[in-house]
Design a protein around this motif. Structure first.
Motif, PDB file in Angstrom:
ATOM      1  N   ALA A 184      36.074  27.349  10.983  1.00 47.87           N
ATOM      2  CA  ALA A 184      37.282  26.521  11.027  1.00 47.87           C
ATOM      3  C   ALA A 184      37.040  25.164  10.382  1.00 47.87           C
ATOM      4  O   ALA A 184      37.877  24.659   9.618  1.00 47.87           O
ATOM      5  N   ALA A 185      35.873  24.564  10.667  1.00 49.52           N
ATOM      6  CA  ALA A 185      35.551  23.277  10.052  1.00 49.52           C
ATOM      7  C   ALA A 185      35.373  23.428   8.544  1.00 49.52           C
ATOM      8  O   ALA A 185      35.778  22.551   7.760  1.00 49.52           O
ATOM      9  N   ASP A 186      34.770  24.537   8.129  1.00 51.69           N
ATOM     10  CA  ASP A 186      34.608  24.799   6.702  1.00 51.69           C
ATOM     11  C   ASP A 186      35.967  24.912   6.022  1.00 51.69           C
ATOM     12  O   ASP A 186      36.192  24.342   4.947  1.00 51.69           O
ATOM     13  N   GLN A 214      32.530  21.018   1.982  1.00 56.86           N
ATOM     14  CA  GLN A 214      31.486  21.456   2.905  1.00 56.86           C
ATOM     15  C   GLN A 214      30.722  22.533   2.149  1.00 56.86           C
ATOM     16  O   GLN A 214      31.292  23.559   1.779  1.00 56.86           O
ATOM     17  N   ALA A 265      28.584  29.338  11.024  1.00 55.48           N
ATOM     18  CA  ALA A 265      28.562  28.819  12.393  1.00 55.48           C
ATOM     19  C   ALA A 265      29.900  28.221  12.802  1.00 55.48           C
ATOM     20  O   ALA A 265      30.290  28.304  13.972  1.00 55.48           O
ATOM     21  N   ASP A 266      30.618  27.608  11.859  1.00 53.28           N
ATOM     22  CA  ASP A 266      31.882  26.941  12.179  1.00 53.28           C
ATOM     23  C   ASP A 266      32.869  27.148  11.035  1.00 53.28           C
ATOM     24  O   ASP A 266      33.136  26.236  10.250  1.00 53.28           O
ATOM     25  N   GLN A 301      38.776  23.623   7.048  1.00 60.92           N
ATOM     26  CA  GLN A 301      39.428  22.313   7.070  1.00 60.92           C
ATOM     27  C   GLN A 301      38.996  21.483   5.869  1.00 60.92           C
ATOM     28  O   GLN A 301      39.820  20.848   5.200  1.00 60.92           O
ATOM     29  N   GLN A 311      26.295  26.750   7.712  1.00 65.01           N
ATOM     30  CA  GLN A 311      27.215  25.991   8.560  1.00 65.01           C
ATOM     31  C   GLN A 311      28.605  26.615   8.545  1.00 65.01           C
ATOM     32  O   GLN A 311      29.313  26.610   9.558  1.00 65.01           O
ATOM     33  N   SER A 312      28.996  27.178   7.399  1.00 65.61           N
ATOM     34  CA  SER A 312      30.314  27.824   7.328  1.00 65.61           C
ATOM     35  C   SER A 312      30.382  29.050   8.230  1.00 65.61           C
ATOM     36  O   SER A 312      31.433  29.355   8.793  1.00 65.61           O
TER      37      SER A 312
END
Length: 311
Positions: free
Chosen positions: A87-89, A76, A84-85, A91, A81-82
């Motif tokens: 946890a997804a980054d 990612q 903003a999210d 992951q 975006q990291s």
């Protein structure tokens, strides 16, 4: 050798696949195609559609392919975006890297990891920054990349592997999607082609270290030929500000690229450049593409319609 490139249908990964194919290696690509495009790949590269966050699918592909080398570029990469999210980054960039390391360990493969140089050292770093500079990332993206580096070091200590890290400066070149800070050259070239004025956030004096994707691919090939574990910066050591960059793009286009100025974006680094002298000493790698020549290559690629591949 047999090489697996994760994220290999992406901008950098597809150039890396080409570089290994060009020297006669067998190349497989793993990509979930969320951003990558199959059209970027040479016919000789076998594409496996999967995400590095899917440990089971990844392990099955690596077991089938049995690579000797895994170049791990799947990530990612959007800093905003990291934020903003995060946890997804994490992951994608931490758990995904752990999955790659475990799959590579089962196959007995070495890993070369694409980390970040621009986002890992932080705003107070000495310029140009060498590998001894203490990382102080300003966003979850850089933090996740640094954490992934720590897992690579851990696996080397635990299992005696020789995995290595390449910290990349701002990579540019043909096939780059015009999105995000790292794509500023592609973004500006596109704007000039459309007869628009490129937008500069801030006063245009902020600097970055722009390294051509062909030089980055050469750095990975050089690291693949070295038996040692290590952390290497991959950059030019040269700071280039945005005003200079717009001038180079204007010259490539035969016009004046007069920018529009917008408010500076919060948290943006003012200066960034990497000292790559360790890579020169230990790998024999040095950047070879001058920025003006590289910018022209991007402009000509954009003028040709931004093809996935060129003849």
């Amino acid at each position: 050798m047999r090489v697996l490139v994760t994220g290999g249908a992406g901008f950098i990964g597809s150039h890396l696949a080409d570089a290994f194919l060009g020297r006669g290696d067998e190349v497989d690509v793993l990509d979930d195609l969320s951003h990558g495009r199959p059209g970027r790949l040479a016919p000789e590269a076998a594409l496996h559609r999967a995400s590095v966050t899917d440990a089971t699918a990844l392990a099955e592909i690596v077991e089938k392919v049995r690579p000797e080398l895994v170049c791990h570029l799947a990530a990612q990469i959007d800093v905003r975006q990291s934020v903003a999210d995060p946890a997804a980054d994490a992951q994608a960039n931490i758990v995904g890297t752990i999955n790659v390391l475990e799959a590579a360990r089962a196959a007995g493969a070495r890993v070369l990891f694409a980390s970040t140089g621009g986002a890992i050292y932080g705003r107070d770093a000495v310029i140009p920054s060498d590998e001894e500079q203490r990382p102080e990332p300003e966003a979850p993206y850089g933090t996740a990349k640094f954490c992934a580096e720590q897992y690579i070091g851990l696996f080397n200590r635990l299992y005696g592997t020789r995995h290595a890290v390449l910290r990349l400066a701002n990579v540019y070149g043909p096939r780059q999607d015009p999105a995000g800070e790292a794509g500023v050259i592609a973004i500006f070239c596109g704007a000039v082609l459309r007869g628009e004025r490129p937008t500069v956030f801030g006063d245009g004096r902020q600097t970055r270290d722009y390294v051509h994707v062909a030089d980055v691919a050469a750095a990975f090939v050089a690291a693949a030929g070295s038996p040692r574990a290590g952390v290497w910066n991959v950059g030019t050591g040269v700071e280039t500000d945005l005003l200079t960059l717009t001038g180079l793009i204007g010259r490539a286009a035969g016009t004046v690229a007069d920018p529009v100025f917008a408010p500076a974006r919060p948290g943006e680094l003012v200066r960034s450049a990497l000292d790559a002298s360790r890579a020169a000493r230990e790998l024999g790698w040095r950047p070879s593409v001058p920025l003006a020549e590289g910018v022209k290559s991007v402009y000509e690629w954009a003028r040709a319609g931004s093809p996935d591949r060129t003849a």
